[in-house]
Design an enzyme around this catalytic site. Structure first.
Site, PDB file in Angstrom:
ATOM      1  N   LYS A   1      -2.198  15.069 -10.439  1.00 48.35           N
ATOM      2  CA  LYS A   1      -0.950  14.698 -11.114  1.00 48.35           C
ATOM      3  C   LYS A   1       0.052  15.864 -11.103  1.00 48.35           C
ATOM      4  O   LYS A   1       1.254  15.667 -10.892  1.00 48.35           O
ATOM      5  CB  LYS A   1      -1.241  14.256 -12.552  1.00 48.35           C
ATOM      6  CG  LYS A   1      -1.831  12.863 -12.647  1.00 48.35           C
ATOM      7  CD  LYS A   1      -0.819  11.817 -12.229  1.00 48.35           C
ATOM      8  CE  LYS A   1      -1.125  10.455 -12.778  1.00 48.35           C
ATOM      9  NZ  LYS A   1      -0.085   9.485 -12.427  1.00 48.35           N
TER      10      LYS A   1
ATOM     11  N   TRP B   1      -2.418   9.136 -23.261  1.00 51.61           N
ATOM     12  CA  TRP B   1      -3.269   8.146 -23.932  1.00 51.61           C
ATOM     13  C   TRP B   1      -2.619   6.763 -24.033  1.00 51.61           C
ATOM     14  O   TRP B   1      -2.483   6.187 -25.117  1.00 51.61           O
ATOM     15  CB  TRP B   1      -3.649   8.648 -25.325  1.00 51.61           C
ATOM     16  CG  TRP B   1      -4.484   9.893 -25.360  1.00 51.61           C
ATOM     17  CD1 TRP B   1      -4.766  10.732 -24.308  1.00 51.61           C
ATOM     18  CD2 TRP B   1      -5.156  10.457 -26.486  1.00 51.61           C
ATOM     19  NE1 TRP B   1      -5.558  11.776 -24.717  1.00 51.61           N
ATOM     20  CE2 TRP B   1      -5.823  11.634 -26.061  1.00 51.61           C
ATOM     21  CE3 TRP B   1      -5.250  10.095 -27.824  1.00 51.61           C
ATOM     22  CZ2 TRP B   1      -6.568  12.432 -26.911  1.00 51.61           C
ATOM     23  CZ3 TRP B   1      -5.994  10.889 -28.684  1.00 51.61           C
ATOM     24  CH2 TRP B   1      -6.648  12.042 -28.228  1.00 51.61           C
TER      25      TRP B   1
ATOM     26  N   TYR C   1      -8.275  15.005 -11.561  1.00 47.90           N
ATOM     27  CA  TYR C   1      -7.212  14.067 -11.944  1.00 47.90           C
ATOM     28  C   TYR C   1      -5.956  14.829 -12.373  1.00 47.90           C
ATOM     29  O   TYR C   1      -4.847  14.559 -11.890  1.00 47.90           O
ATOM     30  CB  TYR C   1      -7.711  13.161 -13.070  1.00 47.90           C
ATOM     31  CG  TYR C   1      -6.633  12.348 -13.750  1.00 47.90           C
ATOM     32  CD1 TYR C   1      -6.040  11.270 -13.112  1.00 47.90           C
ATOM     33  CD2 TYR C   1      -6.203  12.672 -15.041  1.00 47.90           C
ATOM     34  CE1 TYR C   1      -5.044  10.532 -13.734  1.00 47.90           C
ATOM     35  CE2 TYR C   1      -5.220  11.922 -15.668  1.00 47.90           C
ATOM     36  CZ  TYR C   1      -4.645  10.857 -15.009  1.00 47.90           C
ATOM     37  OH  TYR C   1      -3.652  10.132 -15.628  1.00 47.90           O
TER      38      TYR C   1
ATOM     39  N   THR D   1       1.023  13.082 -16.669  1.00 51.25           N
ATOM     40  CA  THR D   1       0.051  13.003 -17.761  1.00 51.25           C
ATOM     41  C   THR D   1      -0.090  14.314 -18.522  1.00 51.25           C
ATOM     42  O   THR D   1       0.211  15.389 -17.984  1.00 51.25           O
ATOM     43  CB  THR D   1      -1.320  12.619 -17.167  1.00 51.25           C
ATOM     44  OG1 THR D   1      -2.340  12.716 -18.153  1.00 51.25           O
ATOM     45  CG2 THR D   1      -1.713  13.559 -16.017  1.00 51.25           C
TER      46      THR D   1
ATOM     47  N   ALA E   1      -1.231   4.457 -10.024  1.00 49.33           N
ATOM     48  CA  ALA E   1      -1.913   5.742 -10.198  1.00 49.33           C
ATOM     49  C   ALA E   1      -3.412   5.562 -10.075  1.00 49.33           C
ATOM     50  O   ALA E   1      -3.938   4.468 -10.268  1.00 49.33           O
ATOM     51  CB  ALA E   1      -1.590   6.343 -11.564  1.00 49.33           C
ATOM     52  N   TYR E   2      -4.083   6.648  -9.775  1.00 47.88           N
ATOM     53  CA  TYR E   2      -5.548   6.702  -9.842  1.00 47.88           C
ATOM     54  C   TYR E   2      -5.872   7.264 -11.217  1.00 47.88           C
ATOM     55  O   TYR E   2      -5.585   8.422 -11.501  1.00 47.88           O
ATOM     56  CB  TYR E   2      -6.073   7.618  -8.741  1.00 47.88           C
ATOM     57  CG  TYR E   2      -7.583   7.649  -8.621  1.00 47.88           C
ATOM     58  CD1 TYR E   2      -8.226   7.017  -7.564  1.00 47.88           C
ATOM     59  CD2 TYR E   2      -8.373   8.319  -9.554  1.00 47.88           C
ATOM     60  CE1 TYR E   2      -9.613   7.041  -7.436  1.00 47.88           C
ATOM     61  CE2 TYR E   2      -9.753   8.348  -9.447  1.00 47.88           C
ATOM     62  CZ  TYR E   2     -10.366   7.709  -8.380  1.00 47.88           C
ATOM     63  OH  TYR E   2     -11.733   7.738  -8.269  1.00 47.88           O
TER      64      TYR E   2
ATOM     65  N   ASP F   1       0.857  -1.184   0.000  1.00 48.04           N
ATOM     66  CA  ASP F   1       0.000   0.000   0.000  1.00 48.04           C
ATOM     67  C   ASP F   1       0.896   1.238   0.000  1.00 48.04           C
ATOM     68  O   ASP F   1       1.456   1.612   1.026  1.00 48.04           O
ATOM     69  CB  ASP F   1      -0.896  -0.015   1.241  1.00 48.04           C
ATOM     70  CG  ASP F   1      -1.793   1.212   1.332  1.00 48.04           C
ATOM     71  OD1 ASP F   1      -1.750   2.050   0.401  1.00 48.04           O
ATOM     72  OD2 ASP F   1      -2.515   1.347   2.337  1.00 48.04           O
TER      73      ASP F   1
END
Length: 282
Positions: free
Chosen positions: A128, A149, A124, A100, A59-60, A35
């Site tokens: 990041k 992507w 999001y 991202t 990552a979420y 975790d």
């Protein structure tokens, strides 16, 4: 020894494959084994393991869900990378973590470089951007790599969705007003490894060469698999999604290409290789 977190995702899968080919030892973990939102658990896990490099692929990534699940999103995308950078610093290991194209608002209309100011449109993207900042501020032996992507064998992605949609339908509508560069996770792992070997730490962009809209990407995939249906152009506004997307978020990878002395292949080459790999899975 190399520690991979988020090993069950697309990038984690391809790092394992790469290291198996290169006969490099690693420890692959996902949330069940480790975790990364609990710094004490990370400390406990790495004890006595002589970790020299941490590759954070965790990552979420649920962009729309993040709009209502901000706390979990920030835990995974901002605070966990920061904690991993602190751990890396404590043990003298290197760290690479991923960000991202969602950190940009898409108003530039030309490929984004590492010098461009971030201006995320979604929770999001904000999480990041915060993660990048915390890692780069905390530890000088860190790589932060922005990509876009991502698609690969290791998990679900847009290419796989398009193929699945095409199976039962003879008409599809895909957005034509979001442009970036689809990035093959195999290439992301390969060229990240080349970057790690240089020890030229810092912020980098790494995506496949060229640019495409989601429509262009879907069309290339569907043509490649011989689908005979009708593909329609749609607008983002046709799909009432919670998170805003940038209209243009192509990343410029020239800095990374210069450092590693290699050219990154085009997104079409990436899709060709992905489809070959996908065939091999069945």
């Amino acid at each position: 020894m190399i520690l991979i977190t988020g090993a069950n995702g697309q990038l984690g899968y391809d790092f394992q494959k790469l290291f198996d080919e290169l006969k490099i030892e690693y420890i692959a973990t996902d949330y069940k084994e480790l975790d990364i939102t609990d710094i004490e658990k990370i400390r406990e896990f790495i004890k006595g393991k002589d970790i020299k490099l941490i590759i954070n692929c965790a990552a979420y990534n649920n962009v729309d869900k993040a709009e209502e699940d901000k706390e979990t999103c920030y835990k995974l995308n901002a605070y966990a990378p920061k904690d991993l950078s602190l751990i890396a610093k404590e043990i003298g290991a290197e760290l690479i973590t991923y960000s991202t194209d969602f950190v940009f608002d898409g108003k530039k209309k030309a490929p984004y470089t590492e010098k461009d100011k971030v201006s995320p449109l979604s929770i999001y993207g904000q999480s990041k951007a915060e993660g990048e900042k915390l890692v780069l501020e905390n530890y000088e032996k860190s790589f932060v790599v922005r990509t876009s992507w991502v698609f690969g064998i290791g998990n679900n992605n847009f290419n796989k969705q398009v193929i699945n949609w095409s199976k039962g339908r003879d008409e599809l509508s895909i957005v034509n007003d979001q442009v970036s560069s689809p990035t093959y996770s195999c290439d992301l792992a390969k060229y990240s490894w080349e970057l790690i070997k240089t020890k030229q730490y810092g912020l980098y962009h790494l995506s496949n060469d060229g640019e495409a809209s989601k429509y262009d990407q879907a069309k290339y995939v569907l043509n490649s698999i011989g689908w005979n249906g009708t593909l329609n152009r749609a607008k983002s506004s046709d799909f009432k999604l919670p998170a805003k997307r940038a209209e243009y978020s192509k990343l410029d990878s020239k800095k990374l290409e210069k450092v590693i002395g290699m050219k990154i292949p085009s997104w079409k080459e990436g899709i060709d290789k992905f489809l070959m790999e996908l065939k091999g899975e069945f």
